[in-house]
Design an enzyme around this catalytic site. Sequence first.
Site, PDB file in Angstrom:
ATOM      1  N   LYS A 155      -4.665   9.392  -3.243  1.00 42.94           N
ATOM      2  CA  LYS A 155      -4.461   8.043  -3.807  1.00 42.94           C
ATOM      3  C   LYS A 155      -5.722   7.415  -4.392  1.00 42.94           C
ATOM      4  O   LYS A 155      -5.808   6.202  -4.563  1.00 42.94           O
ATOM      5  CB  LYS A 155      -3.845   7.059  -2.779  1.00 42.94           C
ATOM      6  CG  LYS A 155      -2.677   7.571  -1.977  1.00 42.94           C
ATOM      7  CD  LYS A 155      -1.675   8.355  -2.770  1.00 42.94           C
ATOM      8  CE  LYS A 155      -0.886   7.536  -3.746  1.00 42.94           C
ATOM      9  NZ  LYS A 155      -0.065   8.421  -4.625  1.00 42.94           N
ATOM     10  N   SER A 156      -6.698   8.277  -4.728  1.00 40.36           N
ATOM     11  CA  SER A 156      -7.944   7.756  -5.305  1.00 40.36           C
ATOM     12  C   SER A 156      -7.899   7.677  -6.832  1.00 40.36           C
ATOM     13  O   SER A 156      -8.857   7.204  -7.447  1.00 40.36           O
ATOM     14  CB  SER A 156      -9.115   8.664  -4.908  1.00 40.36           C
ATOM     15  OG  SER A 156      -9.228   8.739  -3.520  1.00 40.36           O
TER      16      SER A 156
ATOM     17  N   TRP B  49      -5.027  10.498 -12.712  1.00 42.55           N
ATOM     18  CA  TRP B  49      -5.686   9.834 -13.851  1.00 42.55           C
ATOM     19  C   TRP B  49      -6.890  10.664 -14.327  1.00 42.55           C
ATOM     20  O   TRP B  49      -7.013  10.997 -15.509  1.00 42.55           O
ATOM     21  CB  TRP B  49      -6.111   8.436 -13.426  1.00 42.55           C
ATOM     22  CG  TRP B  49      -6.620   7.543 -14.497  1.00 42.55           C
ATOM     23  CD1 TRP B  49      -6.542   7.748 -15.855  1.00 42.55           C
ATOM     24  CD2 TRP B  49      -7.268   6.278 -14.319  1.00 42.55           C
ATOM     25  NE1 TRP B  49      -7.093   6.694 -16.515  1.00 42.55           N
ATOM     26  CE2 TRP B  49      -7.549   5.776 -15.606  1.00 42.55           C
ATOM     27  CE3 TRP B  49      -7.630   5.521 -13.205  1.00 42.55           C
ATOM     28  CZ2 TRP B  49      -8.183   4.546 -15.800  1.00 42.55           C
ATOM     29  CZ3 TRP B  49      -8.257   4.303 -13.395  1.00 42.55           C
ATOM     30  CH2 TRP B  49      -8.529   3.826 -14.680  1.00 42.55           C
TER      31      TRP B  49
ATOM     32  N   THR C 135      -8.636  19.447  -5.061  1.00 42.50           N
ATOM     33  CA  THR C 135      -8.455  19.606  -3.615  1.00 42.50           C
ATOM     34  C   THR C 135      -8.657  18.269  -2.904  1.00 42.50           C
ATOM     35  O   THR C 135      -9.454  17.434  -3.339  1.00 42.50           O
ATOM     36  CB  THR C 135      -9.401  20.663  -3.016  1.00 42.50           C
ATOM     37  OG1 THR C 135      -9.088  20.782  -1.622  1.00 42.50           O
ATOM     38  CG2 THR C 135     -10.864  20.303  -3.135  1.00 42.50           C
ATOM     39  N   HIS C 136      -7.893  18.097  -1.804  1.00 41.80           N
ATOM     40  CA  HIS C 136      -8.113  16.950  -0.913  1.00 41.80           C
ATOM     41  C   HIS C 136      -8.816  17.415   0.363  1.00 41.80           C
ATOM     42  O   HIS C 136      -8.935  16.651   1.323  1.00 41.80           O
ATOM     43  CB  HIS C 136      -6.784  16.316  -0.498  1.00 41.80           C
ATOM     44  CG  HIS C 136      -6.034  15.646  -1.613  1.00 41.80           C
ATOM     45  ND1 HIS C 136      -6.638  14.856  -2.547  1.00 41.80           N
ATOM     46  CD2 HIS C 136      -4.710  15.638  -1.920  1.00 41.80           C
ATOM     47  CE1 HIS C 136      -5.726  14.394  -3.389  1.00 41.80           C
ATOM     48  NE2 HIS C 136      -4.545  14.857  -3.024  1.00 41.80           N
TER      49      HIS C 136
ATOM     50  N   ARG D 139     -12.355   5.732  -4.289  1.00 45.78           N
ATOM     51  CA  ARG D 139     -11.704   4.439  -4.571  1.00 45.78           C
ATOM     52  C   ARG D 139     -11.872   3.579  -3.320  1.00 45.78           C
ATOM     53  O   ARG D 139     -11.997   4.124  -2.213  1.00 45.78           O
ATOM     54  CB  ARG D 139     -10.221   4.682  -4.843  1.00 45.78           C
ATOM     55  CG  ARG D 139      -9.451   3.437  -5.204  1.00 45.78           C
ATOM     56  CD  ARG D 139      -7.964   3.740  -5.401  1.00 45.78           C
ATOM     57  NE  ARG D 139      -7.272   2.605  -5.965  1.00 45.78           N
ATOM     58  CZ  ARG D 139      -5.955   2.540  -6.127  1.00 45.78           C
ATOM     59  NH1 ARG D 139      -5.194   3.574  -5.775  1.00 45.78           N
ATOM     60  NH2 ARG D 139      -5.392   1.469  -6.635  1.00 45.78           N
TER      61      ARG D 139
ATOM     62  N   SER E  43      -1.950   1.927  -1.186  1.00 41.99           N
ATOM     63  CA  SER E  43      -1.289   2.891  -2.079  1.00 41.99           C
ATOM     64  C   SER E  43      -0.612   3.995  -1.255  1.00 41.99           C
ATOM     65  O   SER E  43       0.525   4.391  -1.506  1.00 41.99           O
ATOM     66  CB  SER E  43      -2.338   3.483  -3.026  1.00 41.99           C
ATOM     67  OG  SER E  43      -1.777   4.446  -3.868  1.00 41.99           O
TER      68      SER E  43
ATOM     69  N   SER F 298      -4.165   5.669 -20.438  1.00 40.24           N
ATOM     70  CA  SER F 298      -3.927   4.341 -19.847  1.00 40.24           C
ATOM     71  C   SER F 298      -2.765   4.439 -18.858  1.00 40.24           C
ATOM     72  O   SER F 298      -1.916   5.331 -18.953  1.00 40.24           O
ATOM     73  CB  SER F 298      -3.605   3.312 -20.928  1.00 40.24           C
ATOM     74  OG  SER F 298      -2.305   3.553 -21.416  1.00 40.24           O
TER      75      SER F 298
ATOM     76  N   ARG G 279       2.265   3.508  -9.573  1.00 37.72           N
ATOM     77  CA  ARG G 279       2.848   2.347  -8.908  1.00 37.72           C
ATOM     78  C   ARG G 279       2.333   1.072  -9.564  1.00 37.72           C
ATOM     79  O   ARG G 279       3.010   0.471 -10.371  1.00 37.72           O
ATOM     80  CB  ARG G 279       2.512   2.399  -7.396  1.00 37.72           C
ATOM     81  CG  ARG G 279       3.271   1.418  -6.519  1.00 37.72           C
ATOM     82  CD  ARG G 279       2.766   1.498  -5.084  1.00 37.72           C
ATOM     83  NE  ARG G 279       1.347   1.152  -4.990  1.00 37.72           N
ATOM     84  CZ  ARG G 279       0.877  -0.070  -4.732  1.00 37.72           C
ATOM     85  NH1 ARG G 279       1.716  -1.055  -4.523  1.00 37.72           N
ATOM     86  NH2 ARG G 279      -0.427  -0.304  -4.659  1.00 37.72           N
TER      87      ARG G 279
HETATM   88  P1  A3P Z   1      -1.498   2.541  -6.758  1.00 30.02           P
HETATM   89  O1  A3P Z   1      -0.524   3.092  -5.770  1.00 30.02           O
HETATM   90  O2  A3P Z   1      -2.437   1.546  -6.148  1.00 30.02           O
HETATM   91  O3  A3P Z   1      -0.821   1.995  -7.977  1.00 30.02           O
HETATM   92  P2  A3P Z   1      -3.561   9.790  -6.957  1.00 30.02           P
HETATM   93  O4  A3P Z   1      -3.391  10.254  -8.352  1.00 30.02           O
HETATM   94  O5  A3P Z   1      -4.864  10.242  -6.347  1.00 30.02           O
HETATM   95  O6  A3P Z   1      -2.380  10.083  -6.118  1.00 30.02           O
HETATM   96  O7  A3P Z   1      -3.722   8.195  -7.013  1.00 30.02           O
HETATM   97  C1  A3P Z   1      -2.625   7.369  -7.324  1.00 30.02           C
HETATM   98  C2  A3P Z   1      -3.109   5.961  -7.617  1.00 30.02           C
HETATM   99  O8  A3P Z   1      -3.780   5.969  -8.894  1.00 30.02           O
HETATM  100  C3  A3P Z   1      -1.949   4.990  -7.738  1.00 30.02           C
HETATM  101  O9  A3P Z   1      -2.435   3.735  -7.260  1.00 30.02           O
HETATM  102  C4  A3P Z   1      -1.719   4.997  -9.248  1.00 30.02           C
HETATM  103  O10 A3P Z   1      -1.019   3.872  -9.741  1.00 30.02           O
HETATM  104  C5  A3P Z   1      -3.144   5.034  -9.767  1.00 30.02           C
HETATM  105  N1  A3P Z   1      -3.193   5.519 -11.158  1.00 30.02           N
HETATM  106  C6  A3P Z   1      -2.641   6.636 -11.658  1.00 30.02           C
HETATM  107  N2  A3P Z   1      -2.858   6.717 -12.991  1.00 30.02           N
HETATM  108  C7  A3P Z   1      -3.560   5.622 -13.338  1.00 30.02           C
HETATM  109  C8  A3P Z   1      -4.078   5.135 -14.581  1.00 30.02           C
HETATM  110  N3  A3P Z   1      -3.904   5.796 -15.714  1.00 30.02           N
HETATM  111  N4  A3P Z   1      -4.765   3.963 -14.561  1.00 30.02           N
HETATM  112  C9  A3P Z   1      -4.959   3.286 -13.400  1.00 30.02           C
HETATM  113  N5  A3P Z   1      -4.471   3.695 -12.201  1.00 30.02           N
HETATM  114  C10 A3P Z   1      -3.787   4.858 -12.157  1.00 30.02           C
END
Ligand code: A3P
Length: 285
Positions: A47-48, A52, A93-94, A116, A124, A214, A245
């Site tokens: 969730k970091s 993206w 990797t996590h 993050r 998240s 984006s 999310r």
């Molecule tokens: P939130 O749940 O706070 O919205 P991961 O990819 O490591 O699983 O992380 C998911 C988190 O990154 C989610 O956070 C998601 O919305 C956010 N995220 C994914 N793509 C994004 C983007 N293009 N811009 C900003 N945040 C993004």
Amino acid sequence: MSASIEEDLIHTFNGITFTTRSSLELLRSLATFEARDDDVLLVSYPKSGTHWLAEIIMLLHPSKVAITSPMEFGDLSKLEQLDHLSCKRIIPTHLDRNMLPPAFKLKQCKVIYLLRNPKDIAVSMYHYYRENPNLPTIDNWSAFCEMFLKGDVVCGSWFDHVLSWEENATDKSTLFLFYEDMKKDLPNVVKEVSAFLGADASEGEINEICAKSSFSEMKTNTEKENDNPNQTVCALTSNRRLVFRKGAVGDWKNHFTPKQNRMFEEVFAEKMKSSKVAKHIVYEF
Ligand code: A3P
């Protein structure tokens, strides 16, 4: 949820909770995994912002590299699959650094470590637990917040994860990136990643990458795609649609009570007192 079903979803290896989508055989055999000199690890606690950053890396390297699924995701055949790839590999990797196959350390492979702020990560992850059928049921936010602080969640403690990677980082081969910096000044972060990976992107290309990665663009594209759960850069993801999310900094304020915030700050101060990267973490703009 009954205990037997819960056991089907998660198990423990080396004291850390994994989903059963990471088989014990694979986790055990990671120690023998062969790294290549040009492998790049994309390391993050869940969730970091992994998806993206992976999107950005893919846009920087059209067709010259493969971003694989996480090395710890799947069964024993995973190592062979990764071995068969002929192009340069970017491997997400996590894993905590203590569990990283030693070959990556010996070869001093490049590492991008994405951070993050842990309050937004906890929130998240809480929503992700609630939505993802591959994760155990959570009663409420308060219970999850306590589990997160104890490290009693998939991939273990956020604090230990960051510390394990920071303690062994060398300036030359590790790039630390922050989700909040990506939100604030994405072109600058893309430029940094481009330089670190030798991608040599022009200013025009960087601007295009920022537009294409984006939140709204990625969310819309994912909703249009036919989802393949195996095409994931996160070992917990059953469905990419659950990933996008809010994409905001500071959503923790809508969840934390003052008491939970105090508890969090206390644990953070104690656990991260020796950490330099922790000093760069911001919780809001
Ligand atoms: P939130 O749940 O706070 O919205 P991961 O990819 O490591 O699983 O992380 C998911 C988190 O990154 C989610 O956070 C998601 O919305 C956010 N995220 C994914 N793509 C994004 C983007 N293009 N811009 C900003 N945040 C993004």
